[in-house]
Design an enzyme around this catalytic site. Structure first.
Site, mmCIF file in Angstrom:
data_model
loop_
_atom_site.group_PDB
_atom_site.id
_atom_site.type_symbol
_atom_site.label_atom_id
_atom_site.label_comp_id
_atom_site.label_asym_id
_atom_site.label_seq_id
_atom_site.Cartn_x
_atom_site.Cartn_y
_atom_site.Cartn_z
ATOM 1 N N ASP A 136 0.851 -1.185 0.000
ATOM 2 C CA ASP A 136 0.000 0.000 0.000
ATOM 3 C C ASP A 136 0.889 1.238 0.000
ATOM 4 O O ASP A 136 2.002 1.216 0.541
ATOM 5 C CB ASP A 136 -0.901 0.016 1.240
ATOM 6 N N GLU B 218 1.011 5.679 0.425
ATOM 7 C CA GLU B 218 0.408 6.968 0.717
ATOM 8 C C GLU B 218 1.130 7.994 -0.147
ATOM 9 O O GLU B 218 2.347 7.892 -0.364
ATOM 10 C CB GLU B 218 0.538 7.326 2.197
ATOM 11 N N HIS C 258 -5.260 4.492 6.941
ATOM 12 C CA HIS C 258 -4.639 5.358 5.922
ATOM 13 C C HIS C 258 -3.146 5.543 6.169
ATOM 14 O O HIS C 258 -2.574 6.555 5.765
ATOM 15 C CB HIS C 258 -5.340 6.714 5.827
ATOM 16 N N ASP D 141 -2.573 -0.499 6.508
ATOM 17 C CA ASP D 141 -3.505 -0.857 5.435
ATOM 18 C C ASP D 141 -3.053 -2.116 4.703
ATOM 19 O O ASP D 141 -3.879 -2.931 4.265
ATOM 20 C CB ASP D 141 -3.642 0.306 4.453
#
Length: 567
Positions: A26, A28, A167, A172
């Site tokens: 994942d 960000e 998040h 995540d």
């Protein structure tokens, strides 16, 4: 209940899901579109058979401000990423972590597009891995009335994930692991037990794709290049694979969701192949086959050219010109004309070369000086203020810099940047600094490529990961022969056999001795890999010191960029 695809034959079952290594990851980001920067955090979990094999987590300096709404969503602030490594320093470790695994992400198109763009922006190759999107898989097996929404929070709650999505990348990714296991349990109840069955079960696969699965039946499980061919025996698409049979099979399953490639598969009538000794040979052969056949479905073939080059014109008062064809004494290649033009202007300003395009007579120069002359940035040979002899040192300094023998223009440009900064003209100083950094990078790239292309024969060996060696014979910047010495086999006799059977390469005029720039770049990346050793070479391989010494200065520029973005 929805129908499941027909059961695969025993020899087509492929890798059981319990034996498949998945890397669930994942990202960000700053919210910017995919590009060479913008990632703020990476989290990944490697699992096989329900067991966690390892985790990867790091903050990333995005090289740009983080918008307030993103800070509010993720909790990642500018201060948190201030000392974090930039993405170009993170990529090698992350690519090693995911090597050979099936990639998994929730809404995988977002995460893979950002990683692919980051790799392309910093000279790394994003792997051609199988990708499982848990959103797509959830929509296939979980009725909407059971979950309501297919976001990660809802699915994590449905499957009782041990980690709550926050998040943040690693949290995540951990939650997505539990979601993946819950989804695999459901498809297992429907008779889907192998990776190939899983990818074929996803909804985007068409009947036409499945019907052509037999085209991969006779392909070997070996590294190499594959060629999809159409009804007129034309080459439609060229690609590389570590395992030809397994890779080509993915084109007939739901893992292939590119519309133009599905169109290509519908046209294809057979798949030819070339078995290669190792991945480097496959990558080089792919480049050569694309250049030879210009396949309609390879994006690279549509924009393939030798790039743009910068060279001195042949006249009494030479200037720098941007050209398409390489010749001795030019600098390049550049990907586009704009980059070449910017570099030419920077080099002209650093050396004192004129930038006007008029042809100047050495005997009757009677032109009108331009603004650059009034600013002291040109000696105005057009107006007779500078003779051929007085203009000559600038030409010699540029020729010397391109050849790697004279770093004088770089010192002149750096001194100009310092004077602007001391005079508090910070914006101008930053602009000239960035232009100088671009010039230094272009020179370094050109010198590395020309240095390799000037060597008559270079033999190198890379560890194959199993105790053996991958061997390559490189002549004048081209791969002339490739082979392997498996564990237990003495490598030197294999080397001698490869040299004896290697392609004869005759150098052509030009900075790369006729070698294609893309191929030279591929060879350089391979030679720079950890563990690669030089067996022997016909002449020393070294980068000119006139430019190599500026790498520390480039690091300072990169740090300055980070500080500017933080500010």
């Amino acid at each position: 209940m929805r129908s499941v695809q027909a059961q695969l034959a025993f020899d087509e079952l492929g890798t059981p899901l319990r034996d498949t290594t998945f890397v669930v990851f994942d990202l960000e980001t700053t919210g910017a579109p995919p590009g060479p920067s913008g990632i703020t955090e990476i989290g990944a979990v490697k699992v096989r058979g329900g067991e966690v094999l390892g985790e990867f987590a790091t903050l990333v300096n995005p090289g740009a401000p983080i918008p307030p709404q993103i800070v509010s969503l993720t909790g990642i602030t500018q201060a948190m990423v201030y000392d974090a490594p930039p993405i170009e320093e993170v990529l090698p470790a992350f690519l090693e972590f995911i090597g050979g695994a099936v990639l998994v992400a929730h809404n995988s198109g977002f995460d893979t597009s950002h990683m692919r763009a980051a790799c392309e922006g910093h000279g790394y190759v994003w792997p051609k891995a199988t990708v499982v999107c848990t959103v797509r898989l959830a929509r296939r097996v979980v009725p909407r009335d059971e979950v309501g929404r297919y976001n990660l929070t809802a699915l994590a709650l449905l499957f009782g994930a041990r980690t709550r999505p926050t998040h943040r990348a690693l949290d995540d990714a951990r939650a997505t692991v539990d979601v993946l296991h819950g989804l695999l349990e459901r498809v297992g109840n429907l008779g889907v037990h192998s990776l190939e069955e899983l990818m074929g079960y996803l909804p985007e696969v068409t009947v036409a794709q499945r019907a052509k699965r037999h085209l991969a039946a006779d392909l070997p499980s070996a590294p190499g290049v594959y060629l999809f061919k159409g009804p007129k025996d034309e080459v439609l698409y060229v690609g590389t694979a570590k395992d030809l049979r397994r890779r080509v099979r993915t084109y007939f399953t739901g893992s292939e969701n590119r519309s133009r490639i599905r169109e290509m598969v519908a046209l294809a009538e057979r798949v030819d192949h070339v078995v290669c000794a190792h991945a480097l040979e496959a990558e080089v052969r792919e480049l050569r086959l694309i250049a030879a056949h210009r396949p309609a479905y390879n994006r690279r073939s549509k924009n393939r050219h030798q790039g743009w080059w910068i060279g001195l014109t042949d006249e009494a008062f030479p200037r720098l010109s941007v050209v398409r064809l390489p010749r001795p004494g030019v600098l390049g290649p550049f990907r586009n004309q704009a980059d070449a033009r910017t570099t030419a202007d920077t080099l002209a300003g650093a050396s004192g070369l004129r930038t006007c395009t008029q042809r100047i007579s050495p005997r009757s120069a009677n032109g009108t000086p331009c603004v650059l002359a009034e600013l002291g940035r040109c000696g105005a040979p057009c107006a007779g203020r500078q003779s051929v002899a007085e203009y000559g040192p600038a030409v010699e300094s540029v020729s010397g810099l391109i050849a790697g023998l004279d770093g004088g223009p770089l010192h002149t440009a750096a001194a100009h940047v310092e004077r602007l900064a001391e005079g508090r003209h910070y914006e101008q100083a930053a602009r000239h600094r960035d232009e100088l950094a671009g010039l230094i990078r272009a020179l370094g790239r050109a010198h590395r490529q020309s240095s390799l292309a000037s060597i008559g024969e270079l033999i190198a060996a890379a560890p194959d990961g199993a105790g053996g060696w991958e061997l390559s014979v490189i002549r004048y910047g081209r791969l002339a022969s490739a082979g392997v010495a498996p564990r237990g086999v003495p490598p030197i006799p294999v080397v001698e056999a490869l040299v004896a059977s290697a392609e004869t390469v005759l150098p052509d005029p030009g900075p790369l001795n006729g070698a294609p720039p893309e191929e030279v770049g591929v060879l350089l990346r391979w030679l720079a890999r950890p563990g690669v050793r030089l067996v022997r070479t016909t002449r020393p391989w070294a980068e000119p010191a006139a430019v190599a010494g500026w790498r520390g200065w480039l690091d300072l520029v990169a740090n300055a960029h980070s500080l500017e973005h933080v500010g």
